[in-house]
Write a protein that holds these residues in place. Structure first.
Motif, mmCIF file in Angstrom:
data_model
loop_
_atom_site.group_PDB
_atom_site.id
_atom_site.type_symbol
_atom_site.label_atom_id
_atom_site.label_comp_id
_atom_site.label_asym_id
_atom_site.label_seq_id
_atom_site.Cartn_x
_atom_site.Cartn_y
_atom_site.Cartn_z
ATOM 1 N N LEU A 278 0.816 -1.228 0.000
ATOM 2 C CA LEU A 278 0.000 0.000 0.000
ATOM 3 C C LEU A 278 0.847 1.276 0.000
ATOM 4 C CD1 LEU A 278 -2.860 -1.017 2.451
ATOM 5 C CD2 LEU A 278 -2.884 -1.012 -0.047
ATOM 6 N N ASP A 279 2.173 1.131 0.135
ATOM 7 C CA ASP A 279 3.038 2.305 -0.047
ATOM 8 C C ASP A 279 3.230 2.457 -1.567
ATOM 9 O OD1 ASP A 279 4.817 4.366 0.008
ATOM 10 O OD2 ASP A 279 6.473 3.243 0.933
ATOM 11 N N ASN A 280 2.148 2.921 -2.210
ATOM 12 C CA ASN A 280 2.130 3.012 -3.674
ATOM 13 C C ASN A 280 1.670 4.403 -4.102
ATOM 14 O OD1 ASN A 280 -0.658 3.144 -3.377
ATOM 15 N ND2 ASN A 280 -0.936 0.950 -3.689
ATOM 16 N N MET A 281 1.465 4.588 -5.383
ATOM 17 C CA MET A 281 1.115 5.916 -5.885
ATOM 18 C C MET A 281 -0.372 6.236 -5.745
ATOM 19 S SD MET A 281 3.841 7.436 -6.548
ATOM 20 C CE MET A 281 3.332 8.913 -7.433
ATOM 21 N N ASP A 282 -1.157 5.307 -5.177
ATOM 22 C CA ASP A 282 -2.591 5.586 -4.977
ATOM 23 C C ASP A 282 -2.862 6.283 -3.651
ATOM 24 O OD1 ASP A 282 -3.112 4.382 -7.382
ATOM 25 O OD2 ASP A 282 -3.456 2.403 -6.484
ATOM 26 N N GLN A 283 -1.831 6.446 -2.836
ATOM 27 C CA GLN A 283 -2.056 7.078 -1.532
ATOM 28 C C GLN A 283 -1.971 8.598 -1.670
ATOM 29 O OE1 GLN A 283 1.353 6.331 1.210
ATOM 30 N NE2 GLN A 283 2.436 5.725 -0.636
ATOM 31 N N PRO A 284 -2.553 9.323 -0.711
ATOM 32 C CA PRO A 284 -2.437 10.783 -0.777
ATOM 33 C C PRO A 284 -0.979 11.218 -0.588
ATOM 34 C CG PRO A 284 -3.771 10.099 1.137
ATOM 35 C CD PRO A 284 -3.327 8.848 0.443
ATOM 36 N N ILE A 285 -0.497 12.068 -1.472
ATOM 37 C CA ILE A 285 0.872 12.578 -1.383
ATOM 38 C C ILE A 285 0.820 14.096 -1.546
ATOM 39 C CG2 ILE A 285 3.183 12.593 -2.432
ATOM 40 C CD1 ILE A 285 2.626 9.739 -3.442
ATOM 41 N N ASP A 286 1.387 14.822 -0.599
ATOM 42 C CA ASP A 286 1.381 16.280 -0.679
ATOM 43 C C ASP A 286 2.672 16.749 -1.363
ATOM 44 O OD1 ASP A 286 1.486 19.046 -0.279
ATOM 45 O OD2 ASP A 286 0.229 18.889 1.523
ATOM 46 N N PHE A 287 2.598 16.910 -2.675
ATOM 47 C CA PHE A 287 3.800 17.241 -3.446
ATOM 48 C C PHE A 287 4.341 18.637 -3.117
ATOM 49 C CE2 PHE A 287 1.974 13.800 -5.967
ATOM 50 C CZ PHE A 287 3.089 13.014 -6.197
ATOM 51 N N ASP A 288 3.450 19.597 -2.869
ATOM 52 C CA ASP A 288 3.922 20.958 -2.572
ATOM 53 C C ASP A 288 4.720 20.973 -1.263
ATOM 54 O OD1 ASP A 288 2.777 21.978 -4.845
ATOM 55 O OD2 ASP A 288 0.875 22.471 -3.840
ATOM 56 N N SER A 289 4.174 20.282 -0.269
ATOM 57 C CA SER A 289 4.850 20.238 1.024
ATOM 58 C C SER A 289 6.185 19.490 0.908
ATOM 59 C CB SER A 289 3.913 19.561 2.040
ATOM 60 O OG SER A 289 4.596 19.271 3.227
ATOM 61 N N ALA A 290 6.199 18.409 0.104
ATOM 62 C CA ALA A 290 7.441 17.648 -0.083
ATOM 63 C C ALA A 290 8.488 18.477 -0.838
ATOM 64 C CB ALA A 290 7.164 16.343 -0.816
ATOM 65 N N ALA A 291 8.026 19.329 -1.747
ATOM 66 C CA ALA A 291 8.964 20.188 -2.482
ATOM 67 C C ALA A 291 9.653 21.135 -1.501
ATOM 68 C CB ALA A 291 8.223 20.964 -3.566
ATOM 69 N N LYS A 292 8.874 21.674 -0.554
ATOM 70 C CA LYS A 292 9.459 22.571 0.446
ATOM 71 C C LYS A 292 10.419 21.807 1.363
ATOM 72 C CE LYS A 292 8.187 25.860 4.044
ATOM 73 N NZ LYS A 292 7.096 26.433 4.858
ATOM 74 N N GLY A 293 10.030 20.579 1.718
ATOM 75 C CA GLY A 293 10.920 19.731 2.530
ATOM 76 C C GLY A 293 12.236 19.456 1.810
ATOM 77 N N SER A 294 12.173 19.365 0.482
ATOM 78 C CA SER A 294 13.392 19.134 -0.301
ATOM 79 C C SER A 294 14.304 20.355 -0.241
ATOM 80 C CB SER A 294 13.044 18.828 -1.759
ATOM 81 O OG SER A 294 12.230 17.678 -1.831
ATOM 82 N N VAL A 295 13.708 21.539 -0.229
ATOM 83 C CA VAL A 295 14.512 22.766 -0.112
ATOM 84 C C VAL A 295 15.239 22.769 1.239
ATOM 85 C CG1 VAL A 295 14.485 25.284 -0.113
ATOM 86 C CG2 VAL A 295 12.933 24.024 -1.632
ATOM 87 N N MET A 296 14.548 22.265 2.263
ATOM 88 C CA MET A 296 15.181 22.155 3.596
ATOM 89 C C MET A 296 16.460 21.316 3.506
ATOM 90 S SD MET A 296 14.910 22.660 6.974
ATOM 91 C CE MET A 296 15.830 21.947 8.353
ATOM 92 N N ASN A 297 16.351 20.151 2.860
ATOM 93 C CA ASN A 297 17.535 19.293 2.736
ATOM 94 C C ASN A 297 18.613 19.939 1.868
ATOM 95 O OD1 ASN A 297 17.380 16.911 4.336
ATOM 96 N ND2 ASN A 297 15.662 16.224 3.071
ATOM 97 N N PHE A 298 18.170 20.628 0.809
ATOM 98 C CA PHE A 298 19.138 21.357 -0.014
ATOM 99 C C PHE A 298 19.916 22.337 0.864
ATOM 100 C CE2 PHE A 298 20.228 25.322 -2.090
ATOM 101 C CZ PHE A 298 21.030 24.899 -3.140
ATOM 102 N N LEU A 299 19.174 23.129 1.651
ATOM 103 C CA LEU A 299 19.812 24.194 2.435
ATOM 104 C C LEU A 299 20.751 23.662 3.516
ATOM 105 C CD1 LEU A 299 17.003 26.865 3.001
ATOM 106 C CD2 LEU A 299 19.080 27.092 1.604
ATOM 107 N N VAL A 300 20.352 22.565 4.168
ATOM 108 C CA VAL A 300 21.210 22.015 5.226
ATOM 109 C C VAL A 300 22.571 21.650 4.645
ATOM 110 C CG1 VAL A 300 21.542 20.088 6.832
ATOM 111 C CG2 VAL A 300 19.307 21.201 6.682
#
Ligand SMILES: [Zn+2]
Length: 332
Positions: A278-300
């Motif tokens: 069930l960890d598949n692409m049919d689950q709800p995924i918040d892409f906008d929030s994940a994009a911001k989380g990626s910026v966090m990792n970029f910045l660190v």
């Protein structure tokens, strides 16, 4: 599934102990039978184990343990990319990003599907890291230190790819100043208001973490599930074991949507979808929030690559005192 180990240059499996001549897993019923007539009952044995009391006593039963091992050699590469730093002196030091590319493959079926797709764990992390690579590559000027982007294999089999890399890095171990690991892109579950940064309390990487979180308006929350010991359960730990300070930015517990309890969402995911089909692409995924989380990792990582001082373990820190000395050793 058997077990997997990486092979060193002599072909010897790492983290395997031939001194252990045989070991078995017993059902509770069989364990009780084995302990019949012994000085302790099975319940007493478990109670002593729970209290961390060492125990060894003779059994009245005897057993013959007979091990048959079949081994197969398989190959699975790590993928490494390097961005050369822009500072003539500091470019010989490296910030290492990691994200694992593997998952479990075929696994117990749920709703007729027997493939563990690993969409969030960890396709989201590798996708996030690819975007971070793209961001670094598009900078007008690379950061002062060099950056390695390592897509590691075999995480689910015991951090194998990252542990191999940390033993045989493509650059000298002592030139690796920090690891930023992504196991699950932070932010995928809900509009994330805060982050939980595993490892931040152990080293001066808290400086880079604080500064990145501040730039993005994230609150920093303490680990809400310390009993899960997540800091030692993903690829960052392979670096920690070689003395390299590391962090893993994980999901926060608060949502910008007051109707959502972030911690509940994460906990529910862990019991319903984690390591299942069930960890598949049919689950709800918040892409906008994940994009911001990626910026966090970029910045660190970017901040580590830019600052004058390299990260240090905190004075008296358990991991730093125990493993820190390995960082300056020549390695295998
Ligand atoms: Zn994972």
């Amino acid at each position: 599934m058997g077990e997997m180990h990486w092979l060193n240059k002599e072909g010897v499996p790492h983290d395997f102990f031939p001194q252990l001549k045989g070991y078995v897993l017993l059902s509770e019923k069989t364990a009780e039978a084995l302990l019949a007539g012994a000085p302790k009952t099975l319940d007493q044995v478990f109670a002593a184990a729970k209290a961390s009391k060492p125990q060894a006593f003779a059994l009245s039963a005897t057993a013959r343990i007979h091990t048959v091992a079949n081994t197969t050699v398989i190959e699975s590469p790590n993928i490494v990319a390097e961005l050369k730093g822009s500072d003539a002196t500091l470019r010989d030091q490296y910030v290492v990003y990691t994200a694992h590319v593997d998952h479990l493959g075929i696994c117990p079926a749920v709703e007729g599907d027997n493939v563990c797709h690993g969409a969030l764990d960890n396709a989201s992390g590798t996708a996030s890291l690819l975007e971070i690579v793209r961001a670094y590559a598009s900078l007008p000027k690379p950061p002062r230190r060099s950056v390695l982007f390592v897509f590691v294999t075999g995480e689910e089999m015991g951090l194998l790819g990252s542990d191999y890399f940390a033993h045989y890095p493509t650059v000298p171990l002592k030139s690796i100043v920090a690891n930023v690991n992504i196991d699950g892109a932070p932010g995928v579950y809900f509009p994330m208001k805060d982050v939980v940064v595993l490892g931040s309390e152990h080293s001066t990487m808290s400086n880079e973490v604080n500064s990145a979180a501040k730039a993005l308006g994230y609150d920093l929350s303490p680990d809400p599930m310390p009993e899960e010991v997540l800091f030692i359960r993903s690829d960052q730990y392979s670096f920690v074991l070689q003395g390299v300070p590391a962090v893993d930015v994980t999901d926060g517990v608060k949502s910008t949507d007051p109707k959502v309890n972030g911690l509940d969402v994460v906990k529910k995911w862990l019991v319903t979808r984690y390591h299942t089909p069930l960890d598949n692409m049919d689950q709800p995924i918040d892409f906008d929030s994940a994009a911001k989380g990626s910026v966090m990792n970029f910045l660190v990582g970017y901040e580590v690559a830019q600052r004058n001082n390299v990260p240090e373990w905190n004075q008296g820190d358990f991991f730093g005192s125990t493993f820190g000395p390995r960082h300056n050793a020549t390695g295998e």
